[in-house]
Motif scaffolding. Structure first.
Motif, short mmCIF file in Angstrom:
data_model
loop_
_atom_site.label_atom_id
_atom_site.label_comp_id
_atom_site.label_asym_id
_atom_site.label_seq_id
_atom_site.Cartn_x
_atom_site.Cartn_y
_atom_site.Cartn_z
N LEU A 61 0.53 -1.24 0.00
CA LEU A 61 -0.17 0.37 0.06
C LEU A 61 0.61 1.72 -0.34
O LEU A 61 0.45 2.62 -0.78
N ALA A 62 2.10 1.30 0.74
CA ALA A 62 2.50 2.40 0.82
C ALA A 62 3.50 2.64 -0.43
O ALA A 62 3.89 3.91 -0.75
N PHE A 63 3.90 1.76 -1.29
CA PHE A 63 4.71 1.31 -2.43
C PHE A 63 3.59 2.37 -3.83
O PHE A 63 4.08 2.54 -4.40
N GLY A 64 2.01 1.46 -3.45
CA GLY A 64 1.50 2.06 -4.53
C GLY A 64 0.96 3.41 -4.51
O GLY A 64 1.30 4.21 -5.38
N HIS A 65 1.11 4.20 -2.71
CA HIS A 65 1.06 5.73 -2.76
C HIS A 65 2.14 5.86 -3.48
O HIS A 65 2.11 7.67 -4.32
N LEU A 66 3.05 6.16 -3.38
CA LEU A 66 4.18 6.13 -3.83
C LEU A 66 4.31 6.75 -5.07
O LEU A 66 4.73 7.42 -5.38
N GLY A 67 3.78 5.42 -5.84
CA GLY A 67 4.16 5.50 -7.06
C GLY A 67 3.42 6.80 -7.68
O GLY A 67 3.75 6.97 -8.55
N ASP A 68 1.83 7.04 -7.30
CA ASP A 68 1.09 7.42 -7.51
C ASP A 68 1.33 8.99 -8.10
O ASP A 68 1.33 9.74 -8.47
N ARG A 69 2.34 9.69 -6.48
CA ARG A 69 2.71 10.56 -6.48
C ARG A 69 4.37 11.15 -6.74
O ARG A 69 4.28 12.11 -7.72
N PHE A 258 -14.11 1.88 -0.44
CA PHE A 258 -15.04 0.45 -0.14
C PHE A 258 -16.33 0.86 0.25
O PHE A 258 -16.68 -0.09 0.08
N ARG A 259 -16.41 1.90 -0.36
CA ARG A 259 -18.04 2.30 -0.47
C ARG A 259 -18.82 1.52 -1.60
O ARG A 259 -20.04 1.89 -1.67
N ILE A 260 -18.15 1.60 -2.75
CA ILE A 260 -18.50 0.81 -4.02
C ILE A 260 -18.35 -0.38 -4.06
O ILE A 260 -16.88 -1.53 -3.59
N ARG A 261 -19.30 -1.10 -3.97
CA ARG A 261 -19.18 -3.06 -4.15
C ARG A 261 -19.03 -3.05 -5.30
O ARG A 261 -18.53 -4.42 -5.03
N ARG A 262 -18.89 -2.39 -6.80
CA ARG A 262 -17.12 -3.44 -7.62
C ARG A 262 -16.14 -2.88 -6.94
O ARG A 262 -15.31 -3.78 -7.66
N PHE A 263 -15.98 -2.66 -6.22
CA PHE A 263 -14.14 -2.58 -5.25
C PHE A 263 -14.60 -2.97 -4.06
O PHE A 263 -13.87 -4.32 -4.44
N SER A 264 -15.34 -3.14 -3.31
CA SER A 264 -14.66 -3.82 -2.21
C SER A 264 -15.96 -5.47 -2.28
O SER A 264 -14.21 -5.97 -1.91
N LEU A 265 -16.40 -6.26 -3.00
CA LEU A 265 -17.06 -6.97 -2.94
C LEU A 265 -15.82 -8.85 -3.82
O LEU A 265 -15.73 -9.25 -3.83
N PRO A 266 -15.45 -7.60 -5.28
CA PRO A 266 -14.34 -7.97 -6.40
C PRO A 266 -13.21 -8.03 -5.28
O PRO A 266 -12.03 -9.28 -5.16
N ALA A 271 -9.72 -12.56 -2.08
CA ALA A 271 -9.01 -12.91 -1.05
C ALA A 271 -8.87 -14.25 -0.84
O ALA A 271 -8.67 -14.90 -0.56
N VAL A 272 -10.07 -14.80 -1.04
CA VAL A 272 -10.79 -15.70 -0.72
C VAL A 272 -10.59 -16.91 -1.43
O VAL A 272 -9.98 -18.27 -1.95
N ALA A 273 -9.97 -16.79 -2.81
CA ALA A 273 -9.65 -17.47 -4.36
C ALA A 273 -7.81 -17.79 -3.97
O ALA A 273 -7.50 -18.32 -4.30
N TYR A 274 -7.16 -16.45 -3.25
CA TYR A 274 -5.99 -17.01 -2.97
C TYR A 274 -6.17 -17.00 -2.17
O TYR A 274 -5.00 -18.66 -1.87
N ALA A 393 -2.89 -1.42 -4.73
CA ALA A 393 -2.39 -1.96 -4.02
C ALA A 393 -2.88 -3.02 -3.21
O ALA A 393 -3.06 -4.05 -2.48
N VAL A 394 -4.40 -2.07 -2.61
CA VAL A 394 -5.21 -2.79 -2.41
C VAL A 394 -5.87 -4.63 -3.09
O VAL A 394 -5.54 -5.26 -1.66
N ASN A 395 -5.84 -4.65 -4.65
CA ASN A 395 -5.95 -5.74 -5.15
C ASN A 395 -4.39 -6.59 -4.95
O ASN A 395 -5.11 -7.54 -4.29
N ASP A 396 -3.06 -5.67 -4.81
CA ASP A 396 -2.62 -6.40 -4.51
C ASP A 396 -2.39 -7.39 -2.83
O ASP A 396 -1.73 -8.37 -2.37
N THR A 397 -2.77 -6.47 -2.17
CA THR A 397 -2.87 -6.70 -0.27
C THR A 397 -3.43 -7.51 -0.23
O THR A 397 -3.63 -9.11 0.34
N THR A 398 -4.85 -7.98 -0.66
CA THR A 398 -5.52 -9.35 -0.15
C THR A 398 -5.15 -10.55 -0.68
O THR A 398 -5.75 -10.86 -0.30
N ARG A 399 -4.74 -10.03 -1.67
CA ARG A 399 -4.00 -11.54 -3.05
C ARG A 399 -2.89 -11.61 -1.73
O ARG A 399 -3.44 -13.61 -1.05
N GLU A 400 -2.04 -11.29 -1.28
CA GLU A 400 -0.89 -11.64 0.20
C GLU A 400 -1.53 -12.09 1.32
O GLU A 400 -1.13 -13.16 1.59
#
Length: 521
Positions: A61-69, A258-266, A271-274, A393-400
Motif C-alpha cells: 500500500l505504501a509503495f502504491g501510494h508513492l508511485g502515484d505521487r 470501499f463504499r463502491i460495491r464493485r471495488f470491495s466485493l471483488p 482474497a478468498v480465491a488466493y 496495492a489494495v488488489n495486491d494486498t488482498t491477494r497476499e
C-alpha cells in the motif's frame, strides 16, 4: 502511444510482474538443499519464505501510494534495481540469517514493483476493451508464474546449487530495468497533497502485524496469548489507519472506495480465491513430493496443467465479463474452485495422477483465472486514474493476505490431523532406528518420507518401514480432505455474498463514470 508501443510496454510490465511473483515461489523448491547445507531446522526454512511475504505484503500500500505521487515507472525501476542487488546478497549468503535478511530486503523492493505494474496498465490502456485484454494478460502472467515456479526451481537445482535461485533474478531484473526505461511511459497523479506519512505508518503496522501473527500462529497456537495479542494489535493499528484516512486531506488510501460495491466485493473474492489457491498449492506440493515421491523437477512438470488452465482461463473470463457482467463470472469462478478443491480432498494414496489429481489442478487453475481477471478489472475500473497505484496495492494486498492466511490456516489443519495420526507410531520407533531429530521431522511433514525411503533398512524391519510410510501418506491426505472441506465452505459462502450484493448488470464503460457515480454501483 501507438497500439504497438502500448503492447510492447505491456510485455515489459508482465516481465516485471513475472520476476516478482516467480521469486515468491521458486525458492520453495530450494529449501531442502538450503537446509542441508546451512544445517537449519524447519522453522528457519519457513522464515526464508515468510520474510519475503512479510515485507512484501506490509509495504504494498505504501509503495502504491508513492508511485502515484512520484511516478509509477520510477518506483518500479527502483524496485527492480533493488531486487537485483538483494538477489546478489542472497546468492552470496553463507548462513541462514543472511539468507533471511536478503529475502526480507527482496520483499521490500518487490513491493515497489508489483503495484506499479497494474497501475501502469490502467494508465496506458484507457480503452475499456483494450484494458480488459491487458488485465487478462497481467492476470494470466501472475498465475503462470506461481505455477511454473516449481518447474524453474527444479530445473535449476538439477543443474546448479541452491544459490542459483537467487542468481537467476539478477540478469532478468537488469534486462527488465533497461526495457522499462525505454518502453514504458511515466505516469503519476497530477494533484499532489501532503505526503501521508502517518497513514503509511499505520498501514504498514497493521498489515505487517497481522501477517506476522498468521505466520507464527501454527507455532505459537492460534489462540495463544502471543497470537491473540497480535490480532488485537493489528485491529488497533487498522482502526487507527481508518480513523486517520477518513480525516486527512491527502490519504494514502481513499476509504470512500470501499463504499463502491464493485471495488470491495471483488477484493473480497480475490482474497478468498488466493486463500484457496495458496492452500491448494501448499497441499499439492506435499502430495507430489511426499506421497508421489517426485523430484523437484518432476513435481514442477506435473504441476503444469495448473499453469495451462490459468493461461487459458484468464483472457476468456475477462472478455466474457465485459459482455455478461462481472458478478456472474466471479460467482462461477468461485464455484469452479470449490469443485476443484472438493475433488482434491478425495485423493487417496492409490489415486492415479491422470485422474482426480489432474482434474482438480485444472479446475483450480480455471477457477482462479475466472475470478481474478474480472475482479481485478472491476476493482481498477472503480478507481480514478490518479489513485491507480493505491487501488492496485489494495488488489495486491488482498491477494497476499488471502494467500498467507490460506497456507497458515489450511497448513495448520493438515499438520494437526497428520501429527495426531502418525505421532504415536513414530514415538514408538526405537531410537536406534530413528534419531530424535528424524522423529521430529517425520512428525511435522509427510515430505520426510523422502529421507525415510532413502535410508538403508535391515530386512527384518523392511515391512514396518513400508507400513509407516504408507500411514504417513494416508494421514497427510486425511488432513488434506478436512482442509478441502473448510476451503469449499469459505468459497461457497463468498460466492453467495457476491451473488447477493454485487450488481449483476455490466458496469459502465467509463472509469471516470465508475468513480463519479458510486451509487450506481
Amino acid at each position: 502511444m501507438s497500439r504497438r508501443a502500448r503492447y510492447l510496454a505491456l510485455l515489459v510490465i508482465c516481465l516485471a510482474e513475472l520476476l516478482v511473483v516467480l521469486d515468491n515461489t521458486i525458492v520453495n523448491v530450494a529449501l531442502p538443499s538450503l537446509g542441508v547445507e546451512l544445517h537449519t531446522d524447519i522453522s528457519g526454512l519457513q522464515w526464508v519464505v515468510d520474510a519475503y511475504t512479510l515485507t512484501f505484503a506490509g509495504l504494498l500500500l505504501a509503495f502504491g501510494h508513492l508511485g502515484d505521487r512520484y511516478g509509477r515507472r520510477r518506483v518500479m525501476m527502483i524496485g527492480l534495481a533493488g531486487v537485483a542487488v538483494m538477489s546478489v546478497g542472497g546468492a552470496l549468503a553463507t548462513d541462514l540469517g543472511q539468507v533471511i535478511a536478503a529475502r526480507a530486503a527482496m520483499g521490500v523492493f518487490a513491493a515497489a514493483v508489483f503495484p506499479a505494474t497494474l497501475a501502469l496498465i490502467i494508465n496506458i490502456f484507457t480503452d475499456v476493451k483494450e484494458r480488459a485484454v491487458a488485465i487478462a494478460a497481467w492476470t494470466a502472467m501472475a498465475g503462470i508464474a506461481i505455477a511454473i515456479g516449481p518447474t524453474a526451481g527444479g530445473w535449476l537445482l538439477e543443474h546448479f546449487s541452491w544459490h542459483s535461485v537467487f542468481w537467476i533474478n539478477v540478469p532478468v531484473a537488469l534486462v527488465v530495468l533497461v526495457l522499462a526505461r525505454l518502453l514504458i511511459p511515466e505516469s503519476k497523479t497530477t494533484h499532489v497533497g501532503r505526503l501521508d506519512l502517518l497513514g503509511i505508518a499505520f498501514s504498514l503496522l497493521s498489515v505487517t502485524t497481522l501477517v506476522w501473527t498468521i505466520i507464527e500462529a501454527p507455532h505459537q497456537g492460534w489462540v495463544s496469548a502471543i497470537s491473540l495479542s497480535g490480532y488485537a494489535m493489528s485491529v488497533v493499528f487498522f482502526a487507527a489507519f481508518v480513523w486517520w484516512e477518513l480525516r486527512t486531506d491527502s490519504p494514502v488510501l481513499n476509504m470512500q472506495l470501499f463504499r463502491i460495491r464493485r471495488f470491495s466485493l471483488p477484493a473480497l473474492a480475490i482474497a478468498v480465491a488466493y486463500f484457496s489457491m495458496f492452500g491448494f498449492l501448499f497441499m499439492i506440493t506435499q502430495y507430489f513430493q511426499g506421497v508421489m515421491e517426485l523430484t523437484p523437477l518432476q513435481f514442477g512438470i506435473h504441476s503444469l496443467p495448473f499453469a495451462a488452465a490459468i493461461a487459458v482461463g484468464a483472457p476468456l473470463a475477462t472478455l466474457i465479463a465485459q459482455r455478461i457482467g462481472t458478478t456472474a463470472v466471479i460467482v462461477f469462478g468461485l464455484v469452479v474452485m470449490s469443485v476443484g478443491m472438493f475433488i482434491a480432498g478425495q485423493v487417496k494414496v492409490e489415486t492415479p495422477y491422470l485422474g482426480a489429481v489432474v482434474v482438480s489442478m485444472v479446475l483450480m487453475g480455471l477457477g482462479l483465472a475466472i475470478v481474478q481477471g474480472p475482479a481485478t478489472e472491476s476493482i481498477m475500473s472503480s478507481v480514478p486514474l490518479e489513485e491507480a497505484g493505491a487501488g492496485s496495492a489494495v488488489n495486491d494486498t488482498t491477494r497476499e493476505a488471502g494467500g498467507t492466511l490460506g497456507v497458515a490456516v489450511l497448513g495448520s489443519i493438515v499438520a494437526s490431523v497428520y501429527t495426531t495420526k502418525v505421532g504415536p507410531r513414530i514415538d514408538a520407533i526405537p531410537d536406534f532406528l530413528m534419531t530424535p531429530y528424524e522423529k521430529s521431522f517425520a512428525r511435522e511433514t509427510v515430505i520426510s518420507v523422502l529421507e525415510i525411503v532413502k535410508r538403508p533398512t535391515v530386512p527384518a524391519f523392511a515391512q514396518q518401514k513400508a507400513d509407516l510410510v504408507y500411514a504417513m501418506k494416508a494421514a497427510s491426505l486425511e488432513g488434506f480432505q478436512l482442509a478441502s472441506y473448510v476451503t469449499v465452505s469459505v468459497s461457497l459462502l463468498v460466492a453467495v455474498a457476491v451473488a447477493v450484493f454485487l450488481p449483476w448488470k455490466p458496469a459502465a464503460e467509463s472509469v471516470l463514470l465508475a468513480w463519479k457515480e458510486p451509487s450506481a454501483k
